[in-house]
Scaffold this motif. Sequence first.
Motif, PDB file in Angstrom:
ATOM      1  N   ASN A 261       0.864  -1.178   0.000  1.00  0.00           N
ATOM      2  CA  ASN A 261       0.000   0.000   0.000  1.00  0.00           C
ATOM      3  C   ASN A 261       0.903   1.232   0.000  1.00  0.00           C
ATOM      4  N   PRO A 262       0.859   2.053  -1.043  1.00  0.00           N
ATOM      5  CA  PRO A 262       1.777   3.198  -1.103  1.00  0.00           C
ATOM      6  C   PRO A 262       1.597   4.184   0.041  1.00  0.00           C
ATOM      7  N   PHE A 263       0.433   4.174   0.699  1.00  0.00           N
ATOM      8  CA  PHE A 263       0.208   5.088   1.810  1.00  0.00           C
ATOM      9  C   PHE A 263       0.936   4.638   3.069  1.00  0.00           C
ATOM     10  N   GLU A 264       1.537   3.437   3.061  1.00  0.00           N
ATOM     11  CA  GLU A 264       2.262   2.968   4.234  1.00  0.00           C
ATOM     12  C   GLU A 264       3.505   3.808   4.522  1.00  0.00           C
ATOM     13  N   VAL A 265       3.985   4.530   3.521  1.00  0.00           N
ATOM     14  CA  VAL A 265       5.154   5.363   3.745  1.00  0.00           C
ATOM     15  C   VAL A 265       4.881   6.436   4.793  1.00  0.00           C
ATOM     16  N   PHE A 266       3.601   6.798   4.954  1.00  0.00           N
ATOM     17  CA  PHE A 266       3.250   7.818   5.946  1.00  0.00           C
ATOM     18  C   PHE A 266       3.382   7.298   7.367  1.00  0.00           C
ATOM     19  N   SER A 267       3.583   6.006   7.537  1.00  0.00           N
ATOM     20  CA  SER A 267       3.783   5.456   8.878  1.00  0.00           C
ATOM     21  C   SER A 267       5.240   5.519   9.311  1.00  0.00           C
ATOM     22  N   SER A 268       6.117   6.026   8.465  1.00  0.00           N
ATOM     23  CA  SER A 268       7.535   6.113   8.777  1.00  0.00           C
ATOM     24  C   SER A 268       7.801   7.314   9.676  1.00  0.00           C
ATOM     25  N   PHE A 269       8.454   7.069  10.809  1.00  0.00           N
ATOM     26  CA  PHE A 269       8.813   8.158  11.715  1.00  0.00           C
ATOM     27  C   PHE A 269       9.772   9.117  11.033  1.00  0.00           C
ATOM     28  N   GLU A 270      10.743   8.593  10.315  1.00  0.00           N
ATOM     29  CA  GLU A 270      11.739   9.440   9.668  1.00  0.00           C
ATOM     30  C   GLU A 270      11.087  10.377   8.652  1.00  0.00           C
ATOM     31  N   TYR A 271      10.060   9.866   7.946  1.00  0.00           N
ATOM     32  CA  TYR A 271       9.381  10.715   6.953  1.00  0.00           C
ATOM     33  C   TYR A 271       8.744  11.923   7.630  1.00  0.00           C
ATOM     34  N   TRP A 272       7.985  11.683   8.709  1.00  0.00           N
ATOM     35  CA  TRP A 272       7.305  12.780   9.388  1.00  0.00           C
ATOM     36  C   TRP A 272       8.293  13.714  10.081  1.00  0.00           C
ATOM     37  N   MET A 273       9.359  13.154  10.625  1.00  0.00           N
ATOM     38  CA  MET A 273      10.340  13.989  11.305  1.00  0.00           C
ATOM     39  C   MET A 273      10.998  14.949  10.317  1.00  0.00           C
ATOM     40  N   PHE A 274      11.457  14.417   9.173  1.00  0.00           N
ATOM     41  CA  PHE A 274      12.099  15.272   8.184  1.00  0.00           C
ATOM     42  C   PHE A 274      11.115  16.282   7.600  1.00  0.00           C
TER      43      PHE A 274
END
Length: 338
Positions: A261-274
Amino acid sequence: MMGDRSAGYDCSVIPALDCPGRYCGRISIASNASSPDGCYASTCGACPTGYRVTGNGSSECLPCSDPAILRDYFFLGFVCLVCVGVRLAVVAVSTIGKPGWAPKTVLGIITVLENALAMLFTLLILEPQGSLAFNSCRVVQVSDFYPIFYNPSEDYVHQLHCTYEVVYPLYRMIFVYFGFYLVHHVLLLSVTVPFMWGCRQTFSLSTEFVWLVALPVVIAVFAVLAGLLYYIFDYLTILVAVGGFSLVSTFHQALKYTFKNPFEVFSSFEYWMFTLVCMAYAAFGILSLTGAGTISFRAALLPTVLALFLHPIVTLFASPQPYLSSWGIPSYHEFYQH
């Protein structure tokens, strides 16, 4: 030798004796014998702490009693923002791929808190003490941060030492800030280590070791480049925000092919932090553009920062594959790994 002004005499005006060099100055000294009016001018040299030569055709050392301008406060905020950004980058890189949002979030909250406390205590200790406002010497040019390179030599043999903090207290407040930061970092870390130790899969002491190596580098950069950074930090902050977000976009574009599911990338802590750090840098850069209208006008531009949230959603439907194929790259994921 430099001395203080005396309350017993009117030493507000000293003889108009020019000093060589850009930052050498004189100060009035009260004396009953040396001058009929009880005052005489000191020899040329460095001004006392909290004084500077105005440069308006006078070599008199005048006290820095003017309130700091808005850019001075933003410069301290820039020091804080750099410290937060580098610290969070160390946390993200050292914990990438490790499970657990809780310990990473705690480290992020602690980072913001310890830097906020360091900035607060720095403002409180500057003159006038106990107030969030402080007085400062006006910065006229970049060389004001580097008076050591402008010590004159009248006879080309003996150098006149006129090195002092011309931009008081803008240069010393950098080191005061980092001193308070280290104190709060040790205190808060000692409180949270017992909690973090139970999450050894995510948190390790190597994170702190890397940060203790990176912090002196950050301090050294400010010590050497403070003058340049004072003039370009607003533009530099925006450039870092744009460049950082381009890296986040690349990271997101590559990872979307690795998830079912491409929306799973939004579950990455590093993504939200950056993403949040880039938004903070962009917002700070917009507000600190002191030459771009009033502060209220710049504040009205802040909603444009929220557009950064739209890009990850739109990029889910974007495909650079046609362009990559023309370069002989079979997939974006392979391009990212390369």
